[in-house]
Design a protein around this motif. Sequence first.
Motif, PDB file in Angstrom:
ATOM      1  N   ARG A 179      45.026  44.175  57.392  1.00  7.95           N
ATOM      2  CA  ARG A 179      45.102  42.879  58.075  1.00  7.95           C
ATOM      3  C   ARG A 179      43.712  42.264  58.007  1.00  7.95           C
ATOM      4  N   VAL A 180      43.622  41.083  57.399  1.00  9.84           N
ATOM      5  CA  VAL A 180      42.351  40.401  57.202  1.00  9.84           C
ATOM      6  C   VAL A 180      42.360  39.088  57.965  1.00  9.84           C
ATOM      7  N   VAL A 181      41.322  38.851  58.760  1.00  9.76           N
ATOM      8  CA  VAL A 181      41.156  37.590  59.487  1.00  9.76           C
ATOM      9  C   VAL A 181      39.957  36.876  58.879  1.00  9.76           C
TER      10      VAL A 181
ATOM     11  N   LYS B  38      48.410  33.007  57.067  1.00 13.70           N
ATOM     12  CA  LYS B  38      48.984  32.419  58.279  1.00 13.70           C
ATOM     13  C   LYS B  38      47.852  31.724  59.024  1.00 13.70           C
ATOM     14  N   PHE B  39      48.062  30.475  59.414  1.00 15.37           N
ATOM     15  CA  PHE B  39      47.038  29.704  60.107  1.00 15.37           C
ATOM     16  C   PHE B  39      47.071  30.028  61.596  1.00 15.37           C
TER      17      PHE B  39
ATOM     18  N   GLY C 151      46.492  42.302  48.058  1.00 14.26           N
ATOM     19  CA  GLY C 151      47.616  42.852  48.807  1.00 14.26           C
ATOM     20  C   GLY C 151      47.485  42.816  50.316  1.00 14.26           C
ATOM     21  N   ALA C 152      46.451  42.203  50.845  1.00 16.74           N
ATOM     22  CA  ALA C 152      46.241  42.158  52.298  1.00 16.74           C
ATOM     23  C   ALA C 152      47.153  41.120  52.959  1.00 16.74           C
ATOM     24  N   VAL C 153      47.306  41.269  54.261  1.00 16.64           N
ATOM     25  CA  VAL C 153      47.992  40.285  55.107  1.00 16.64           C
ATOM     26  C   VAL C 153      46.894  39.453  55.740  1.00 16.64           C
ATOM     27  N   ILE C 154      46.959  38.125  55.590  1.00 22.57           N
ATOM     28  CA  ILE C 154      45.843  37.259  55.987  1.00 22.57           C
ATOM     29  C   ILE C 154      46.220  36.306  57.103  1.00 22.57           C
TER      30      ILE C 154
END
Length: 172
Positions: free
Chosen positions: A41-43, A84-85, A62-65
Amino acid sequence: MDVLSSQANIAGYKAVMIAANQYQRFFPMLMTAAGTVKAARVVILGVGVAGLQAIATAKRTGAVIEASDVRPSVKEQVESLGGKFIDVPYETQEEKDAAVGVGGYARPMPASWMERQKVEVAKRVAQADVVITTALIPGRAAPVLVTEEMVRAMKPGSVIVDWRRRKAATAR
């Protein structure tokens, strides 16, 4: 492309590569005989040129952003890259006016909005494996968006890449 934009583009890419190197697991979801490893999970905080490149690079790995920016106009850009904003509502006309920015660049936001953003960002940072900060305001010091409190709430082994200060750190 101007020099600033080209270098910011490289910095966004490099920030993800630095994070992937520091992070002790993998970015993509992997399935093995031993089990499944969840995607990182990347922010990303700040969705200018560097932030957009960081989103694109992290997504390709492949990360979830999730990403945050003061400008509502970048929401569509974040989503078009697969992120995702993190939406922080505007409560006053002053907040809406400041959020528009000038010449494509962010402007300082009122304290009330910054506090609401801090609450939303803190939730995401606590769940994140990687946090990349790229937020800048021309002619001013970069805003501090990740507090010591947020860092303490992160999972051990999580990584923060502060592009503005050219530093990478791993939460213990």
